[in-house]
Design a protein around this motif. Sequence first.
Motif, PDB file in Angstrom:
ATOM      1  N   VAL A  80       0.843  -1.207   0.000  1.00 23.28           N
ATOM      2  CA  VAL A  80       0.000   0.000   0.000  1.00 23.28           C
ATOM      3  C   VAL A  80       0.872   1.248   0.000  1.00 23.28           C
ATOM      4  CG1 VAL A  80      -1.629   1.352   1.369  1.00 23.28           C
ATOM      5  CG2 VAL A  80      -1.965  -1.109   1.106  1.00 23.28           C
ATOM      6  N   GLN A  81       1.963   1.209   0.788  1.00 23.27           N
ATOM      7  CA  GLN A  81       2.863   2.358   0.885  1.00 23.27           C
ATOM      8  C   GLN A  81       3.584   2.609  -0.433  1.00 23.27           C
ATOM      9  OE1 GLN A  81       3.068   4.378   3.329  1.00 23.27           O
ATOM     10  NE2 GLN A  81       5.084   5.266   3.546  1.00 23.27           N
TER      11      GLN A  81
ATOM     12  N   ILE B 139      -2.493   2.963  -4.445  1.00 23.71           N
ATOM     13  CA  ILE B 139      -3.769   2.310  -4.212  1.00 23.71           C
ATOM     14  C   ILE B 139      -4.328   2.816  -2.890  1.00 23.71           C
ATOM     15  CG2 ILE B 139      -3.136   0.249  -5.509  1.00 23.71           C
ATOM     16  CD1 ILE B 139      -2.549  -1.142  -2.901  1.00 23.71           C
ATOM     17  N   GLY B 140      -5.583   2.482  -2.624  1.00 21.96           N
ATOM     18  CA  GLY B 140      -6.195   2.926  -1.378  1.00 21.96           C
ATOM     19  C   GLY B 140      -6.844   4.289  -1.543  1.00 21.96           C
TER      20      GLY B 140
ATOM     21  N   VAL C 260       7.178   8.799   3.246  1.00 23.08           N
ATOM     22  CA  VAL C 260       6.101   9.475   2.512  1.00 23.08           C
ATOM     23  C   VAL C 260       5.520   8.478   1.505  1.00 23.08           C
ATOM     24  CG1 VAL C 260       5.498  11.404   1.011  1.00 23.08           C
ATOM     25  CG2 VAL C 260       7.292  11.680   2.740  1.00 23.08           C
ATOM     26  N   PRO C 261       4.212   8.196   1.557  1.00 25.83           N
ATOM     27  CA  PRO C 261       3.627   7.236   0.624  1.00 25.83           C
ATOM     28  C   PRO C 261       3.865   7.647  -0.826  1.00 25.83           C
ATOM     29  CG  PRO C 261       2.078   7.747   2.379  1.00 25.83           C
ATOM     30  CD  PRO C 261       3.218   8.717   2.517  1.00 25.83           C
ATOM     31  N   GLN C 262       4.040   6.657  -1.674  1.00 25.43           N
ATOM     32  CA  GLN C 262       4.308   6.941  -3.083  1.00 25.43           C
ATOM     33  C   GLN C 262       3.176   7.744  -3.713  1.00 25.43           C
ATOM     34  OE1 GLN C 262       5.640   3.624  -5.474  1.00 25.43           O
ATOM     35  NE2 GLN C 262       4.789   4.494  -7.327  1.00 25.43           N
TER      36      GLN C 262
ATOM     37  N   ILE D 205       2.160  15.201  -5.509  1.00 24.42           N
ATOM     38  CA  ILE D 205       2.921  16.446  -5.369  1.00 24.42           C
ATOM     39  C   ILE D 205       3.717  16.728  -6.639  1.00 24.42           C
ATOM     40  CG2 ILE D 205       4.808  17.580  -4.133  1.00 24.42           C
ATOM     41  CD1 ILE D 205       3.905  16.118  -1.612  1.00 24.42           C
ATOM     42  N   GLU D 206       4.358  15.707  -7.171  1.00 25.67           N
ATOM     43  CA  GLU D 206       5.145  15.874  -8.399  1.00 25.67           C
ATOM     44  C   GLU D 206       4.252  16.307  -9.560  1.00 25.67           C
ATOM     45  OE1 GLU D 206       7.107  12.171  -9.002  1.00 25.67           O
ATOM     46  OE2 GLU D 206       8.404  12.387  -7.239  1.00 25.67           O
TER      47      GLU D 206
END
Length: 301
Positions: A85-86, A90-91, A273-275, A281-282
């Motif tokens: 998940v990290q 997803i999620g 920081v989650p992907q 942000i990017e």
Amino acid sequence: MRLEDMELFVQVVETGSFTKTGQLTDMPKSTISRRIRGLEESLHSRLLERTTRKVVMTEVGEVFYHKCISILEQVAATQHEITQVQGESIGNLTLYAPDHILELCIDQVSEFCRQYPRLSMTFHNTCQPLTSMTDKRFDLLIDIGQQPDSSFIAQPIVDISFDFFAHPDYLSKCGQPFSLHELNKNHKLIAFELPSSAIVWQDKKVILPTQPKYVANSPYICRALTKDAQGIGCLPVAMVRKDIEQGHLVRLFEGQETFSQTIFAIYHSRRFVPQKVRLLIETIKEQLPQRITELESKIHN
């Protein structure tokens, strides 16, 4: 009781030897013996019978061994699930942002969601100060203006320009100012209040009224009041192109008093920081500056 000690116990059982376990783990035999003894003391039970040739489980030890296998498998599965998940988009992703900022980057956010169909998003409009967000769960917050010192990470994205505008009817009635000094004397001001409770022009060198005629934490309200000829509004330049084209607003001072505020991406910590947050942000950093530049460049002084 520690998971590390449970893992060590399982290794001792499966190798049948403290010596072999020490070779596999690069751990002294005395350390292994001490940790297994500590495990037994915490359970108030003898887990292993030790002989000169081999290690044998007691009846309690056999029950505990199977419990350890089950627990360690669950921990490994949970770790894999959380890591997945990290590391994947997803999620759910919870985003807090003022409406006027979200409106500027909604195309980028929508495209981001199309690229990652397994991701869902929850949007919250907020005009709250950052200090009030400490007890809220969020993945990303987009905010404008100087950020206070806090435990959050604030990453600058782009500057957005502000300038002074008025309706032609207001100028006909009250006269057109030719300097900021005149605003302080003869005119009603409509001020945009930042989430930090600061008035948006407070970083300008010229002192403007400490108490404008109208103060709103929404630039939409400020724009509506300005278009209703209620005063001179300090507005985001990117929001008024159509109003100028339609003759509802006039830009004052020929754009010579334009100033900017920074839009920030704010999140909880630099660590882990989650992907999905990094990617969003990017995406916003890559495309929002171009969007703002395009809108601001179409404004004619």
